[in-house]
Design a protein around this motif. Structure first.
Motif, PDB file in Angstrom:
ATOM      1  N   SER B 140       0.738  -1.216   0.038  1.00  0.00           N
ATOM      2  CA  SER B 140       0.120   0.027   0.079  1.00  0.00           C
ATOM      3  C   SER B 140       0.825   1.349   0.035  1.00  0.00           C
ATOM      4  CB  SER B 140      -1.097   0.019   1.159  1.00  0.00           C
ATOM      5  OG  SER B 140      -0.319  -0.111   2.391  1.00  0.00           O
ATOM      6  N   MET B 141       0.248   2.220  -0.608  1.00  0.00           N
ATOM      7  CA  MET B 141       1.115   3.475  -0.671  1.00  0.00           C
ATOM      8  C   MET B 141       0.600   4.446   0.291  1.00  0.00           C
ATOM      9  SD  MET B 141       1.742   6.345  -4.023  1.00  0.00           S
ATOM     10  CE  MET B 141      -0.161   6.010  -4.563  1.00  0.00           C
ATOM     11  N   GLY B 142       1.765   4.881   1.105  1.00  0.00           N
ATOM     12  CA  GLY B 142       1.607   6.122   2.061  1.00  0.00           C
ATOM     13  C   GLY B 142       2.325   6.936   1.386  1.00  0.00           C
ATOM     14  N   SER B 143       2.934   7.932   2.410  1.00  0.00           N
ATOM     15  CA  SER B 143       4.017   8.964   2.197  1.00  0.00           C
ATOM     16  C   SER B 143       5.176   8.335   1.680  1.00  0.00           C
ATOM     17  CB  SER B 143       4.089  10.004   3.417  1.00  0.00           C
ATOM     18  OG  SER B 143       3.083  10.655   3.967  1.00  0.00           O
ATOM     19  N   VAL B 144       5.778   7.668   2.470  1.00  0.00           N
ATOM     20  CA  VAL B 144       6.988   7.242   2.111  1.00  0.00           C
ATOM     21  C   VAL B 144       7.274   6.492   0.768  1.00  0.00           C
ATOM     22  CG1 VAL B 144       9.191   5.674   2.749  1.00  0.00           C
ATOM     23  CG2 VAL B 144       8.044   6.657   4.414  1.00  0.00           C
ATOM     24  N   VAL B 145       6.297   5.670   0.131  1.00  0.00           N
ATOM     25  CA  VAL B 145       6.084   5.182  -0.933  1.00  0.00           C
ATOM     26  C   VAL B 145       5.999   6.306  -2.134  1.00  0.00           C
ATOM     27  CG1 VAL B 145       4.755   3.594  -2.418  1.00  0.00           C
ATOM     28  CG2 VAL B 145       5.477   2.869  -0.216  1.00  0.00           C
ATOM     29  N   GLY B 146       5.146   7.025  -1.747  1.00  0.00           N
ATOM     30  CA  GLY B 146       4.908   8.003  -2.860  1.00  0.00           C
ATOM     31  C   GLY B 146       6.103   9.001  -3.042  1.00  0.00           C
ATOM     32  N   GLU B 147       6.984   9.336  -1.819  1.00  0.00           N
ATOM     33  CA  GLU B 147       7.996  10.160  -1.856  1.00  0.00           C
ATOM     34  C   GLU B 147       9.275   9.240  -2.754  1.00  0.00           C
ATOM     35  OE1 GLU B 147       8.491  13.195  -0.930  1.00  0.00           O
ATOM     36  OE2 GLU B 147      10.533  13.446  -1.234  1.00  0.00           O
ATOM     37  N   LYS B 148       9.506   7.985  -2.171  1.00  0.00           N
ATOM     38  CA  LYS B 148      10.615   7.400  -2.823  1.00  0.00           C
ATOM     39  C   LYS B 148      10.307   7.074  -4.409  1.00  0.00           C
ATOM     40  CE  LYS B 148      12.721   3.916  -0.941  1.00  0.00           C
ATOM     41  NZ  LYS B 148      12.898   2.483  -0.336  1.00  0.00           N
ATOM     42  N   ILE B 149       9.043   7.017  -4.717  1.00  0.00           N
ATOM     43  CA  ILE B 149       8.679   6.739  -6.191  1.00  0.00           C
ATOM     44  C   ILE B 149       8.941   8.218  -6.853  1.00  0.00           C
ATOM     45  CG2 ILE B 149       6.847   6.372  -7.950  1.00  0.00           C
ATOM     46  CD1 ILE B 149       5.932   4.300  -5.946  1.00  0.00           C
ATOM     47  N   THR B 150       8.274   9.301  -6.294  1.00  0.00           N
ATOM     48  CA  THR B 150       8.609  10.469  -6.844  1.00  0.00           C
ATOM     49  C   THR B 150      10.025  10.981  -6.955  1.00  0.00           C
ATOM     50  OG1 THR B 150       6.639  11.214  -5.688  1.00  0.00           O
ATOM     51  CG2 THR B 150       8.045  13.012  -6.565  1.00  0.00           C
ATOM     52  N   ARG B 151      10.778  10.641  -5.893  1.00  0.00           N
ATOM     53  CA  ARG B 151      12.099  10.938  -6.005  1.00  0.00           C
ATOM     54  C   ARG B 151      13.102  10.062  -7.164  1.00  0.00           C
ATOM     55  NH1 ARG B 151      14.904  11.884   0.165  1.00  0.00           N
ATOM     56  NH2 ARG B 151      12.904  13.140   0.628  1.00  0.00           N
ATOM     57  N   ALA B 152      12.663   8.632  -7.338  1.00  0.00           N
ATOM     58  CA  ALA B 152      13.076   7.971  -8.339  1.00  0.00           C
ATOM     59  C   ALA B 152      12.643   8.747  -9.559  1.00  0.00           C
ATOM     60  CB  ALA B 152      12.736   6.433  -8.089  1.00  0.00           C
ATOM     61  N   ILE B 153      11.629   9.027  -9.685  1.00  0.00           N
ATOM     62  CA  ILE B 153      11.133   9.473 -11.146  1.00  0.00           C
ATOM     63  C   ILE B 153      11.958  10.797 -11.632  1.00  0.00           C
ATOM     64  CG2 ILE B 153       9.443  10.699 -12.492  1.00  0.00           C
ATOM     65  CD1 ILE B 153       7.464   9.004 -10.592  1.00  0.00           C
ATOM     66  N   GLU B 154      12.359  11.475 -10.271  1.00  0.00           N
ATOM     67  CA  GLU B 154      13.006  12.967 -10.540  1.00  0.00           C
ATOM     68  C   GLU B 154      14.349  12.625 -10.825  1.00  0.00           C
ATOM     69  OE1 GLU B 154      10.451  16.070  -7.585  1.00  0.00           O
ATOM     70  OE2 GLU B 154      11.962  14.752  -6.768  1.00  0.00           O
ATOM     71  N   LYS B 155      15.182  11.372 -10.199  1.00  0.00           N
ATOM     72  CA  LYS B 155      16.128  10.919 -10.511  1.00  0.00           C
ATOM     73  C   LYS B 155      16.419  10.580 -11.936  1.00  0.00           C
ATOM     74  CE  LYS B 155      20.366   9.558  -8.903  1.00  0.00           C
ATOM     75  NZ  LYS B 155      21.315  10.587  -8.090  1.00  0.00           N
ATOM     76  N   ALA B 156      15.327   9.954 -12.349  1.00  0.00           N
ATOM     77  CA  ALA B 156      15.625   9.441 -14.062  1.00  0.00           C
ATOM     78  C   ALA B 156      15.417  10.738 -15.016  1.00  0.00           C
ATOM     79  CB  ALA B 156      14.471   8.588 -14.378  1.00  0.00           C
ATOM     80  N   THR B 157      14.566  11.566 -14.546  1.00  0.00           N
ATOM     81  CA  THR B 157      14.450  12.919 -15.332  1.00  0.00           C
ATOM     82  C   THR B 157      15.941  13.668 -15.150  1.00  0.00           C
ATOM     83  OG1 THR B 157      12.339  13.216 -14.541  1.00  0.00           O
ATOM     84  CG2 THR B 157      13.214  14.982 -15.631  1.00  0.00           C
ATOM     85  N   GLU B 158      16.542  13.646 -13.785  1.00  0.00           N
ATOM     86  CA  GLU B 158      18.006  14.369 -13.818  1.00  0.00           C
ATOM     87  C   GLU B 158      18.984  13.921 -14.563  1.00  0.00           C
ATOM     88  OE1 GLU B 158      19.133  14.098  -9.705  1.00  0.00           O
ATOM     89  OE2 GLU B 158      21.349  14.220 -10.486  1.00  0.00           O
ATOM     90  N   LEU B 159      18.872  12.222 -14.674  1.00  0.00           N
ATOM     91  CA  LEU B 159      19.852  11.589 -15.339  1.00  0.00           C
ATOM     92  C   LEU B 159      19.575  11.366 -16.850  1.00  0.00           C
ATOM     93  CD1 LEU B 159      20.685   9.046 -12.738  1.00  0.00           C
ATOM     94  CD2 LEU B 159      22.087  10.816 -13.151  1.00  0.00           C
ATOM     95  N   GLN B 160      18.326  11.865 -17.093  1.00  0.00           N
ATOM     96  CA  GLN B 160      17.899  11.778 -18.660  1.00  0.00           C
ATOM     97  C   GLN B 160      17.899  10.155 -18.883  1.00  0.00           C
ATOM     98  OE1 GLN B 160      17.045  14.761 -21.094  1.00  0.00           O
ATOM     99  NE2 GLN B 160      16.398  15.106 -19.084  1.00  0.00           N
ATOM    100  N   ILE B 161      17.400   9.448 -18.237  1.00  0.00           N
ATOM    101  CA  ILE B 161      17.476   8.057 -18.449  1.00  0.00           C
ATOM    102  C   ILE B 161      15.760   7.541 -18.200  1.00  0.00           C
ATOM    103  CG2 ILE B 161      19.581   7.499 -18.133  1.00  0.00           C
ATOM    104  CD1 ILE B 161      18.964   6.498 -15.274  1.00  0.00           C
ATOM    105  N   PRO B 162      15.413   6.274 -18.695  1.00  0.00           N
ATOM    106  CA  PRO B 162      14.139   5.672 -18.466  1.00  0.00           C
ATOM    107  C   PRO B 162      13.746   5.343 -17.260  1.00  0.00           C
ATOM    108  CG  PRO B 162      15.348   4.451 -20.366  1.00  0.00           C
ATOM    109  CD  PRO B 162      16.281   5.294 -19.626  1.00  0.00           C
ATOM    110  N   PHE B 163      12.582   5.489 -16.883  1.00  0.00           N
ATOM    111  CA  PHE B 163      11.913   5.016 -15.522  1.00  0.00           C
ATOM    112  C   PHE B 163      11.122   3.848 -15.766  1.00  0.00           C
ATOM    113  CE2 PHE B 163       8.751   5.392 -11.964  1.00  0.00           C
ATOM    114  CZ  PHE B 163       9.247   4.996 -11.153  1.00  0.00           C
ATOM    115  N   ILE B 164      11.470   2.778 -14.730  1.00  0.00           N
ATOM    116  CA  ILE B 164      10.561   1.596 -15.262  1.00  0.00           C
ATOM    117  C   ILE B 164      10.185   1.132 -13.848  1.00  0.00           C
ATOM    118  CG2 ILE B 164      10.715  -1.086 -15.654  1.00  0.00           C
ATOM    119  CD1 ILE B 164      13.164  -0.330 -17.331  1.00  0.00           C
TER     120      ILE B 164
END
Lengths: 318, 292
Positions: B140-164
């Motif tokens: 289930s998704m609470g704050s930490v799950v949402g935050e970790k996924i968001t940071r992972a997406i932002e990391k992919a954006t920063e590194l200009q690489i795919p997100f899976i």
């Protein structure tokens, strides 16, 4: 007042007594004005006491009141020249969501909102304000249309939730909601959402990725209904009253958590007591916020929306 | 890869006759030596199952995986570096015993929350992955799950690489109320930014992907994939049955049902997952695909 709610029973009873007394006094041609005056003062005090100290569950009752004003009621009072647009262009027209364009403060605006029915017949037609995917896709179509013609978007949120049904799943309820969250993030025009009744879960959020979110004083916004929460958490739906408190679903709770931008005060006893006055309060809020948002550039609007949702969440970072 | 395939076929042959356990001797085995498939009820060696990527060699039932098992099956060996393992769940609504319950699952899974995120190589291509683990509070998704996924997406954006992402979740976390709901919006606005940069997002839905997770990032892939038979849907089957009062088909809300209704790009068997996703990633490589 045809339909009363449990918590306001004392007020209703006293008001009935006063009416009765007035009736008797006029028939018997005796002067009872002093007694009536006293009772009316007491009624005022009682009203103040009860309506100023509403519990979360009381507010749920107000938010669900069958006579609570709907999106269409507010559109009639706040805007001129409303023209409704129908259909998602893929499957059909979901009447649980309405939308169109109108004039506000001399400028065009796009309005979209969940639409409950007032009668059983209308509720069946509108599926009790619980949309199917085509409702969300219609909403998105109208948002993209607003973006093209550079007019702001106002969303009224008022739903128990997206409809849980076979056809809804087949046509991609999840995808329809998700796509709205995603696309709303990138809209180049100001977006304001106002919760006017119940804000039920993803079905509400799909009209809620806005620059500013407001809630009427007695509206609710939650991840699940109090009944649903009670049955999941405590395996007992009758504990909904306790769940309404525990889940923190009132406008006051959401303001406290920093999720919404403001609370629009309601007429004492609930919006249904005076639609015109309530519409005026919404109109004032809208005027003020829209004026501010119109000053932002496209990039600023998108960044503003990003930052708004980016910071929501509570956790410990060591 | 060939080696693994040989191994799989070898194991298949071995299992053809089935495994017979004599009742008397049962207690002499270590408890986890044998596994009984919950679908076809066939019993085989746990080792055999593990060597088959935790897919039943008999009926193809895809067992649930832990996040770390998925990392091992999916990414190039030793390339995964996890992100944000330090964020901890708090108790915003003061739900009784909430943090304690989370701590139990922290101990059980070795994860800080229901998703593992990080950067790694997929057949040589650098990607950011997020892998949800349904063994942790049903994913289930609470704050930490949402935050970790968001940071992972932002990391992919920063590194200009795919997100899976591999999704596995019962939906929003009740105990964090409307804050959980808002994680749907938070992850979606982050995905929009990633997408606007022309970057690739692949969503792989595994059993189960429902509720708020299904109605946000899980459905937002440029390409939406699922594992066979995975349960995917917005509303729970029981809720729908109570609402519509009609019998739902047996395959309702399965990956196959979704594919038939146009809601998925494809269903990939677990043994093909790495290979096929790597191909898709390579076909989206910026600057050409000549050396695929």
């Amino acid at each position: 007042m045809s339909k009363s709610m449990a918590f306001e029973e004392p007020v209703i009873k006293l008001r009935e007594k006063i009416d009765e007394l007035k009736d008797i006094a006029s028939k018997a041609e005796v002067d009872m004005s002093d007694e009536i005056q006293t009772l009316e003062t007491r009624l005022k005090q009682l009203e103040n006491k009860i309506y100023a100290n509403m519990e979360p569950w009381d507010r749920v009752q107000v938010a669900r009141h069958p006579e609570r004003p709907t999106t269409m009621d507010y559109i009639k009072e706040i805007f001129t020249d409303f023209v409704e647009f129908h259909g998602d262009r893929y499957f059909g027209d979901d009447e649980a969501i309405i939308g169109g364009i109108a004039c506000f403060d001399g400028e065009p605006i796009t309005i979209i909102g969940h639409q409950r029915g007032k009668t059983t017949k209308e509720n069946i037609r509108r599926n009790f304000g619980m949309p199917h995917p085509e409702g969300y896709r219609k909403a998105l179509r109208l948002m993209k249309q607003a973006e093209k013609f550079n007019r702001p978007i106002l969303c009224f949120i008022d739903t128990k939730g997206a409809y849980p049904g076979k056809a809804a799943e087949e046509r991609g309820q999840s995808e329809a909601i998700a796509k709205n969250l995603f696309e709303m993030a990138g809209l180049k025009v100001p977006v304001i959402s106002i919760v006017i009744g119940e804000g039920g879960s993803g079905g509400a959020l799909a009209l809620g990725v806005a620059n500013r979110i407001f809630m009427l004083e007695n509206s609710t916004y939650s991840v699940i209904s109090p009944e649903g929460a009670a049955s999941i958490l405590w395996k007992d739906a009758s504990l909904a009253k306790q769940a309404a408190e525990a889940m923190k679903i009132t406008a006051q709770d959401l303001k406290g958590m920093g999720i919404i931008d403001g609370i629009i005060p309601e007429i004492s006893g609930g919006a249904h007591r005076n639609v015109i006055a309530q519409a005026l309060a919404i109109k004032e809020c809208l005027l003020e916020e829209l004026t501010k948002l119109r000053l932002l550039s496209t990039t600023e609007l998108i960044d503003d929306r990003y930052n708004k949702f980016r910071v929501i969440g509570e956790f410990v970072e060591l | 890869m060939m080696a693994i395939r040989n191994f799989i076929s070898l194991n298949r042959k071995k299992s053809k006759g089935g495994v017979v356990i004599e009742r008397k001797k049962e207690h002499e085995f270590p408890a986890d030596l044998m596994t009984k498939c919950p679908e076809c009820k066939k019993i085989y060696l746990t080792k055999e199952l593990e060597n088959n990527l935790k897919v039943c060699p008999n009926c193809d039932h895809h067992y649930k995986l832990t996040a770390w098992e998925r990392v091992n099956y999916f990414l190039d060996k030793g390339t995964f570096e996890s992100l944000d393992d330090h964020i901890k769940t708090s108790n915003p609504l003061n739900f009784p015993a909430y943090v304690e319950k989370v701590e139990v699952d922290v101990a059980k899974t070795g994860l800080n929350e229901a998703v593992l995120t990080g950067v790694g190589l997929l057949k040589g291509e650098r990607v950011v992955v997020a892998i949800m683990d349904s063994h942790f509070r049903m994913g289930s998704m609470g704050s930490v799950v949402g935050e970790k996924i968001t940071r992972a997406i932002e990391k992919a954006t920063e590194l200009q690489i795919p997100f899976i992402i591999f999704t596995a979740s019962g939906g929003a976390r009740m105990q964090e109320g409307v804050i959980s709901l808002m994680q749907m919006a938070k992850t979606s606005v982050a995905l929009k930014r990633h997408s606007d940069q022309g970057l690739l997002f692949i969503s792989i839905m595994t059993h189960p992907t429902t509720g708020g997770v299904s109605a946000s990032f899980a459905s937002l892939g440029d390409i939406n994939i699922a594992e066979p038979k995975a349960l995917i849907g917005f509303a729970g089957r029981r809720v729908i049955e109570q609402t519509v009062r009609e019998k739902l088909p047996d395959d309702f809300q399965t990956a196959e049902f979704l594919l038939a209704h146009g809601q998925l790009d494809a269903i990939f068997h677990r043994k093909d997952m790495k290979e096929k996703i790597a191909t898709i990633v390579k076909l989206h490589r910026k600057g050409g695909v000549s050396n695929v």
